[in-house]
Design a protein around this motif. Sequence first.
Motif, PDB file in Angstrom:
ATOM      1  N   ALA A 166     -19.314 -27.858 -17.337  1.00  0.00           N
ATOM      2  CA  ALA A 166     -18.185 -28.034 -18.252  1.00  0.00           C
ATOM      3  C   ALA A 166     -16.864 -27.801 -17.529  1.00  0.00           C
ATOM      4  O   ALA A 166     -15.914 -28.579 -17.682  1.00  0.00           O
ATOM      5  N   ASP A 167     -16.797 -26.743 -16.728  1.00  0.00           N
ATOM      6  CA  ASP A 167     -15.574 -26.458 -15.968  1.00  0.00           C
ATOM      7  C   ASP A 167     -15.254 -27.604 -15.014  1.00  0.00           C
ATOM      8  O   ASP A 167     -14.111 -28.039 -14.904  1.00  0.00           O
ATOM      9  N   GLU A 168     -16.280 -28.093 -14.338  1.00  0.00           N
ATOM     10  CA  GLU A 168     -16.082 -29.181 -13.380  1.00  0.00           C
ATOM     11  C   GLU A 168     -15.649 -30.470 -14.078  1.00  0.00           C
ATOM     12  O   GLU A 168     -14.790 -31.191 -13.574  1.00  0.00           O
ATOM     13  N   MET A 169     -16.206 -30.749 -15.238  1.00  0.00           N
ATOM     14  CA  MET A 169     -15.830 -31.966 -15.965  1.00  0.00           C
ATOM     15  C   MET A 169     -14.355 -31.932 -16.377  1.00  0.00           C
ATOM     16  O   MET A 169     -13.676 -32.952 -16.341  1.00  0.00           O
ATOM     17  N   ARG A 170     -13.850 -30.756 -16.757  1.00  0.00           N
ATOM     18  CA  ARG A 170     -12.424 -30.650 -17.092  1.00  0.00           C
ATOM     19  C   ARG A 170     -11.560 -31.012 -15.884  1.00  0.00           C
ATOM     20  O   ARG A 170     -10.579 -31.744 -16.005  1.00  0.00           O
ATOM     21  N   VAL A 171     -11.936 -30.534 -14.707  1.00  0.00           N
ATOM     22  CA  VAL A 171     -11.187 -30.824 -13.481  1.00  0.00           C
ATOM     23  C   VAL A 171     -11.297 -32.312 -13.138  1.00  0.00           C
ATOM     24  O   VAL A 171     -10.311 -32.962 -12.781  1.00  0.00           O
ATOM     25  N   ILE A 172     -12.487 -32.860 -13.260  1.00  0.00           N
ATOM     26  CA  ILE A 172     -12.712 -34.279 -12.961  1.00  0.00           C
ATOM     27  C   ILE A 172     -11.878 -35.158 -13.886  1.00  0.00           C
ATOM     28  O   ILE A 172     -11.207 -36.087 -13.444  1.00  0.00           O
ATOM     29  N   TRP A 173     -11.912 -34.873 -15.197  1.00  0.00           N
ATOM     30  CA  TRP A 173     -11.141 -35.691 -16.135  1.00  0.00           C
ATOM     31  C   TRP A 173      -9.641 -35.544 -15.907  1.00  0.00           C
ATOM     32  O   TRP A 173      -8.881 -36.496 -16.070  1.00  0.00           O
ATOM     33  N   ARG A 174      -9.200 -34.356 -15.518  1.00  0.00           N
ATOM     34  CA  ARG A 174      -7.771 -34.168 -15.217  1.00  0.00           C
ATOM     35  C   ARG A 174      -7.370 -35.073 -14.054  1.00  0.00           C
ATOM     36  O   ARG A 174      -6.333 -35.744 -14.096  1.00  0.00           O
ATOM     37  N   ALA A 175      -8.196 -35.116 -13.000  1.00  0.00           N
ATOM     38  CA  ALA A 175      -7.908 -35.983 -11.847  1.00  0.00           C
ATOM     39  C   ALA A 175      -7.885 -37.449 -12.260  1.00  0.00           C
ATOM     40  O   ALA A 175      -7.007 -38.210 -11.843  1.00  0.00           O
ATOM     41  N   LEU A 176      -8.838 -37.852 -13.084  1.00  0.00           N
ATOM     42  CA  LEU A 176      -8.888 -39.249 -13.522  1.00  0.00           C
ATOM     43  C   LEU A 176      -7.718 -39.601 -14.427  1.00  0.00           C
ATOM     44  O   LEU A 176      -7.118 -40.667 -14.288  1.00  0.00           O
ATOM     45  N   ARG A 177      -7.366 -38.717 -15.354  1.00  0.00           N
ATOM     46  CA  ARG A 177      -6.226 -38.978 -16.243  1.00  0.00           C
ATOM     47  C   ARG A 177      -4.934 -39.104 -15.442  1.00  0.00           C
ATOM     48  O   ARG A 177      -4.116 -39.982 -15.707  1.00  0.00           O
ATOM     49  N   ASP A 178      -4.744 -38.216 -14.466  1.00  0.00           N
ATOM     50  CA  ASP A 178      -3.538 -38.294 -13.631  1.00  0.00           C
ATOM     51  C   ASP A 178      -3.476 -39.629 -12.906  1.00  0.00           C
ATOM     52  O   ASP A 178      -2.430 -40.255 -12.821  1.00  0.00           O
ATOM     53  N   HIS A 179      -4.609 -40.083 -12.400  1.00  0.00           N
ATOM     54  CA  HIS A 179      -4.655 -41.359 -11.683  1.00  0.00           C
ATOM     55  C   HIS A 179      -4.387 -42.535 -12.626  1.00  0.00           C
ATOM     56  O   HIS A 179      -3.647 -43.453 -12.294  1.00  0.00           O
ATOM     57  N   ILE A 180      -4.983 -42.491 -13.799  1.00  0.00           N
ATOM     58  CA  ILE A 180      -4.808 -43.578 -14.765  1.00  0.00           C
ATOM     59  C   ILE A 180      -3.354 -43.665 -15.204  1.00  0.00           C
ATOM     60  O   ILE A 180      -2.810 -44.750 -15.364  1.00  0.00           O
ATOM     61  N   ARG A 181      -2.720 -42.529 -15.377  1.00  0.00           N
ATOM     62  CA  ARG A 181      -1.302 -42.537 -15.765  1.00  0.00           C
ATOM     63  C   ARG A 181      -0.441 -43.179 -14.685  1.00  0.00           C
ATOM     64  O   ARG A 181       0.541 -43.841 -14.975  1.00  0.00           O
ATOM     65  N   GLN A 182      -0.819 -42.949 -13.414  1.00  0.00           N
ATOM     66  CA  GLN A 182      -0.046 -43.499 -12.303  1.00  0.00           C
ATOM     67  C   GLN A 182      -0.322 -44.974 -12.098  1.00  0.00           C
ATOM     68  O   GLN A 182       0.537 -45.727 -11.678  1.00  0.00           O
ATOM     69  N   ARG A 183      -1.546 -45.387 -12.352  1.00  0.00           N
ATOM     70  CA  ARG A 183      -1.940 -46.766 -12.070  1.00  0.00           C
ATOM     71  C   ARG A 183      -2.881 -47.254 -13.145  1.00  0.00           C
ATOM     72  O   ARG A 183      -4.078 -47.008 -13.102  1.00  0.00           O
ATOM     73  N   PRO A 184      -2.372 -47.940 -14.157  1.00  0.00           N
ATOM     74  CA  PRO A 184      -3.219 -48.416 -15.254  1.00  0.00           C
ATOM     75  C   PRO A 184      -4.363 -49.291 -14.749  1.00  0.00           C
ATOM     76  O   PRO A 184      -4.205 -50.045 -13.812  1.00  0.00           O
ATOM     77  N   ILE A 185      -5.502 -49.168 -15.406  1.00  0.00           N
ATOM     78  CA  ILE A 185      -6.680 -49.926 -15.026  1.00  0.00           C
ATOM     79  C   ILE A 185      -6.505 -51.420 -15.325  1.00  0.00           C
ATOM     80  O   ILE A 185      -6.896 -52.264 -14.557  1.00  0.00           O
ATOM     81  N   LEU A 186      -5.908 -51.744 -16.469  1.00  0.00           N
ATOM     82  CA  LEU A 186      -5.800 -53.153 -16.866  1.00  0.00           C
ATOM     83  C   LEU A 186      -4.675 -53.840 -16.186  1.00  0.00           C
ATOM     84  O   LEU A 186      -3.597 -53.614 -16.088  1.00  0.00           O
TER      85      LEU A 186
END
Length: 186
Positions: A166-186
């Motif tokens: 659970a702790d690791e998933m929070r960190v993983i999603w934070r990294a992914l959200r930060d990336h998505i905000r910087q560079r939209p997937i679509l």
Amino acid sequence: PQQPALTLPMPPEVVKRVGQKFAVELATGDFRYRQGPNKTTNPRWYHPLQTQPTGLRQQIFAQAGYQHNYDIQAAMITLISQAAQRVAPDTTTEAARYYIANRQQIRQQVAADIGRTEDDVKQLIQALVAGGAIRGDRWSNIGQTLSLTWDQARAFRAHTLIAPLADEMRVIWRALRDHIRQRPIL
């Protein structure tokens, strides 16, 4: 190599109708993912074909000329972990790798410890990996679906085999959200 047999053959008119709906995406391979309905609390991206029955998906892809039928073990956690490491190489995925390698034993142990079935624990882990809230109340989708009590939800979240994941998933999603905000997937 020979393809595995298709499961649950669907009526041709269903295959045709669903195949036509995604004809351009199937022809080009440019699949358009959509964000889930609640973009604030659950920013999950998905493709509508993911929600179709396996047999239907297999038939649609086969008719569109896709020759390979991959089954990635523990697909969601594997892909999310790999994506996080790609965008943030220092992201730790040790707990995810441990779960992937030992998922059956982990589910058995957690199920026995919290008084739920292995299938319930599998659904709880999938919800956890997807960023869902694991609570025993009517405001938690997984809590409602499984009729989860507060004590069971607490025991699941605090379990020694689950808490590090659970702790690791929070960190993983934070990294992914930060990336998505910087560079939209679509």
